[in-house]
Write an enzyme that holds these catalytic residues in place. Structure first.
Site, PDB file in Angstrom:
ATOM      1  N   MET A 191     -18.984 -37.954 -41.166  1.00  0.00           N
ATOM      2  CA  MET A 191     -18.791 -36.612 -40.254  1.00  0.00           C
ATOM      3  C   MET A 191     -19.641 -35.524 -41.069  1.00  0.00           C
ATOM      4  SD  MET A 191     -15.165 -36.869 -38.790  1.00  0.00           S
ATOM      5  CE  MET A 191     -14.498 -37.791 -38.408  1.00  0.00           C
ATOM      6  N   ASP A 197     -18.406 -35.200 -57.304  1.00  0.00           N
ATOM      7  CA  ASP A 197     -16.314 -35.815 -57.592  1.00  0.00           C
ATOM      8  C   ASP A 197     -15.797 -34.831 -57.057  1.00  0.00           C
ATOM      9  OD1 ASP A 197     -14.628 -36.935 -58.371  1.00  0.00           O
ATOM     10  OD2 ASP A 197     -15.095 -38.169 -59.572  1.00  0.00           O
ATOM     11  N   VAL A 198     -15.342 -34.547 -56.577  1.00  0.00           N
ATOM     12  CA  VAL A 198     -14.333 -33.636 -55.637  1.00  0.00           C
ATOM     13  C   VAL A 198     -13.316 -33.666 -56.790  1.00  0.00           C
ATOM     14  CG1 VAL A 198     -15.440 -33.089 -53.707  1.00  0.00           C
ATOM     15  CG2 VAL A 198     -13.484 -34.198 -53.957  1.00  0.00           C
ATOM     16  N   TYR A 208      -2.002 -40.780 -47.041  1.00  0.00           N
ATOM     17  CA  TYR A 208      -2.751 -40.335 -46.243  1.00  0.00           C
ATOM     18  C   TYR A 208      -2.218 -39.519 -45.465  1.00  0.00           C
ATOM     19  CZ  TYR A 208      -7.360 -39.542 -43.609  1.00  0.00           C
ATOM     20  OH  TYR A 208      -7.825 -39.097 -43.304  1.00  0.00           O
ATOM     21  N   LYS A 216      -2.967 -34.813 -45.935  1.00  0.00           N
ATOM     22  CA  LYS A 216      -4.212 -33.788 -44.831  1.00  0.00           C
ATOM     23  C   LYS A 216      -2.943 -32.527 -44.948  1.00  0.00           C
ATOM     24  CE  LYS A 216      -7.844 -36.166 -44.918  1.00  0.00           C
ATOM     25  NZ  LYS A 216      -9.024 -35.557 -44.344  1.00  0.00           N
ATOM     26  N   THR A 256     -14.391 -46.106 -46.943  1.00  0.00           N
ATOM     27  CA  THR A 256     -12.810 -46.421 -47.342  1.00  0.00           C
ATOM     28  C   THR A 256     -12.295 -47.499 -46.160  1.00  0.00           C
ATOM     29  OG1 THR A 256     -11.967 -44.250 -48.009  1.00  0.00           O
ATOM     30  CG2 THR A 256     -13.370 -45.403 -49.473  1.00  0.00           C
TER      31      THR A 256
HETATM   32  N1  LIG Z   1     -13.063 -41.419 -40.257  1.00  0.00           N
HETATM   33  C1  LIG Z   1     -12.031 -40.984 -39.257  1.00  0.00           C
HETATM   34  O1  LIG Z   1     -11.308 -41.299 -38.307  1.00  0.00           O
HETATM   35  C2  LIG Z   1     -11.107 -39.375 -39.620  1.00  0.00           C
HETATM   36  C3  LIG Z   1     -10.221 -38.984 -38.944  1.00  0.00           C
HETATM   37  C4  LIG Z   1      -9.606 -38.093 -39.492  1.00  0.00           C
HETATM   38  C5  LIG Z   1     -10.128 -37.476 -40.492  1.00  0.00           C
HETATM   39  N2  LIG Z   1     -10.799 -37.628 -41.475  1.00  0.00           N
HETATM   40  C6  LIG Z   1     -11.694 -36.917 -42.358  1.00  0.00           C
HETATM   41  O2  LIG Z   1     -12.739 -36.643 -41.945  1.00  0.00           O
HETATM   42  C7  LIG Z   1     -13.226 -36.589 -43.267  1.00  0.00           C
HETATM   43  C8  LIG Z   1     -14.661 -37.084 -42.856  1.00  0.00           C
HETATM   44  O3  LIG Z   1     -14.422 -38.871 -42.861  1.00  0.00           O
HETATM   45  P1  LIG Z   1     -15.959 -39.789 -42.809  1.00  0.00           P
HETATM   46  O4  LIG Z   1     -15.216 -40.013 -41.809  1.00  0.00           O
HETATM   47  O5  LIG Z   1     -16.626 -38.760 -42.768  1.00  0.00           O
HETATM   48  O6  LIG Z   1     -15.521 -40.730 -43.883  1.00  0.00           O
HETATM   49  P2  LIG Z   1     -16.907 -41.386 -44.590  1.00  0.00           P
HETATM   50  O7  LIG Z   1     -15.983 -41.946 -45.579  1.00  0.00           O
HETATM   51  O8  LIG Z   1     -18.254 -41.853 -43.900  1.00  0.00           O
HETATM   52  O9  LIG Z   1     -17.108 -40.166 -45.683  1.00  0.00           O
HETATM   53  C9  LIG Z   1     -16.569 -39.517 -46.237  1.00  0.00           C
HETATM   54  C10 LIG Z   1     -18.019 -38.796 -47.616  1.00  0.00           C
HETATM   55  O10 LIG Z   1     -16.755 -38.629 -48.679  1.00  0.00           O
HETATM   56  C11 LIG Z   1     -16.925 -38.974 -50.011  1.00  0.00           C
HETATM   57  N3  LIG Z   1     -16.596 -38.833 -51.221  1.00  0.00           N
HETATM   58  C12 LIG Z   1     -14.904 -39.578 -51.490  1.00  0.00           C
HETATM   59  N4  LIG Z   1     -14.926 -38.985 -52.203  1.00  0.00           N
HETATM   60  C13 LIG Z   1     -15.636 -38.397 -53.096  1.00  0.00           C
HETATM   61  C14 LIG Z   1     -15.254 -37.744 -54.050  1.00  0.00           C
HETATM   62  N5  LIG Z   1     -13.889 -38.080 -54.851  1.00  0.00           N
HETATM   63  N6  LIG Z   1     -16.306 -37.170 -54.136  1.00  0.00           N
HETATM   64  C15 LIG Z   1     -17.438 -36.908 -54.017  1.00  0.00           C
HETATM   65  N7  LIG Z   1     -17.532 -37.342 -52.623  1.00  0.00           N
HETATM   66  C16 LIG Z   1     -16.370 -38.166 -52.263  1.00  0.00           C
HETATM   67  C17 LIG Z   1     -17.701 -40.676 -49.206  1.00  0.00           C
HETATM   68  O11 LIG Z   1     -18.394 -40.742 -50.494  1.00  0.00           O
HETATM   69  C18 LIG Z   1     -17.869 -40.529 -48.381  1.00  0.00           C
HETATM   70  O12 LIG Z   1     -19.516 -40.246 -47.758  1.00  0.00           O
HETATM   71  C19 LIG Z   1     -12.337 -37.062 -44.673  1.00  0.00           C
HETATM   72  O13 LIG Z   1     -11.514 -36.111 -44.755  1.00  0.00           O
HETATM   73  C20 LIG Z   1     -11.302 -37.908 -43.971  1.00  0.00           C
HETATM   74  O14 LIG Z   1     -10.094 -38.137 -44.809  1.00  0.00           O
HETATM   75  C21 LIG Z   1     -11.865 -38.980 -40.857  1.00  0.00           C
END
Ligand SMILES: NC(=O)c1ccc[n+]([C@@H]2O[C@H](COP(=O)([O-])OP(=O)(O)OC[C@H]3O[C@@H](n4cnc5c(N)ncnc54)[C@H](O)[C@@H]3O)[C@@H](O)[C@H]2O)c1
Length: 250
Positions: free
Chosen positions: A17, A62-63, A155, A159, A193
């Site tokens: 995303m 690194d957040v 989780y 959130k 992950t």
């Molecule tokens: N995919 C889903 O089904 C879903 C559903 C609800 C919410 N979300 C939320 O949406 C957001 C984006 O998810 P996504 O599906 O694109 O996941 P994704 O794993 O593709 O992207 C997350 C990114 O965060 C980065 N990241 C992880 N730890 C980090 C850190 N300590 N510092 C900096 N970057 C870090 C990862 O390297 C990755 O590029 C997340 O917050 C996730 O929790 C995802």
């Protein structure tokens, strides 16, 4: 263009995303800074945006580390002169560790997903205040609203913390001209992950419960983030938009 002359920082911008959001922002005229712990992937996203004619930069972020946030925000302001939009998108899945009773995993989820957002609001918000205002968009999740099998308690807790911080930050930062909102995705493509939640059987069961009977696409989340980032949402703050095909409406 909907984000003309805006400068945006997207945490986790190398992921699904985050990448879709970075590309959408660049198409709408923003200078986009892709921050991620996966530096090489962030560089690849920035390169592909630049090659498509957009303005992009990448940095290691690194957040979970306050010093990483201050360095990232300083770099954005030094390079582009201001910060207008921050997307707190980085996160880790609640199914990375299959041990649902792991205390260490609880701590990790809260560290990345909740404290990471707190630090982003703190340092990104301060830079935005100096720029005269802006928009912060936080990625929460349907897991803050509903229980799902196989996902660690931490989780949803992390959130829900994002949702609560969104409201409080909206109140704190309104005087600085900063709006703060959240987007709560539902069943989207698995995260980097994701383990249990990437399992096709688990996903099929969950998608069965979605009124629209399908998973969402990353672009459908990016479009809502774009709306909240842009001036089209100029009177919207402290709210959360579900992007879940109706899952939490059931
Ligand atoms: N995919 C889903 O089904 C879903 C559903 C609800 C919410 N979300 C939320 O949406 C957001 C984006 O998810 P996504 O599906 O694109 O996941 P994704 O794993 O593709 O992207 C997350 C990114 O965060 C980065 N990241 C992880 N730890 C980090 C850190 N300590 N510092 C900096 N970057 C870090 C990862 O390297 C990755 O590029 C997340 O917050 C996730 O929790 C995802």
């Amino acid at each position: 263009m909907r984000l003309a002359d805006k400068v945006a920082l997207i945490s986790g911008g190398a992921g699904g995303m985050g990448r879709a959001t970075a590309e959408a922002f660049a198409r709408e005229g923003a200078a986009v800074v892709v921050g991620d712990i996966e530096a090489a992937d962030a560089a690849a996203v920035a390169k592909s945006i630049t090659e498509a004619g957009g303005r992009a930069h990448h940095l290691l972020l690194d957040v979970t580390q306050e010093s990483s946030w201050t360095a990232a925000v300083d770099e954005v302001v030094e390079r582009f002169g201001r910060l207008d939009v921050l997307v707190n998108n980085a996160g880790i899945s609640g199914t990375f560790d299959p041990d649902l009773s792991s205390t260490e995993f609880y701590d990790q989820l809260m560290l990345v997903n909740a404290k990471g957002v707190f630090l982003g609001i703190k340092h990104g918000g301060a830079a935005m205040a100096r720029s005269g205002g802006g928009s912060i968009v936080n990625l929460s999740s349907i897991s803050a609203s509903i229980g799902q099998p196989g996902i660690h308690l931490g989780y949803g807790a992390s959130k829900a913390a994002v949702r609560a911080m969104t409201r409080t930050a909206a109140v704190h930062l309104a005087d600085d001209g900063i709006r703060v909102n959240a987007v709560a995705p539902g069943m989207l493509p698995p995260m980097r992950t994701s383990r249990g939640s990437a399992d096709p059987v688990w996903r099929t069961k969950q998608i069965d419960g979605v009124p629209m009977k399908r998973a969402g696409e990353v672009q459908e989340v990016a479009d809502v983030v774009l709306f909240l980032a842009s001036d089209e949402s100029s009177y919207v703050t402290g709210t959360e938009i579900m992007v879940d095909g109706g899952l939490t409406a059931v």
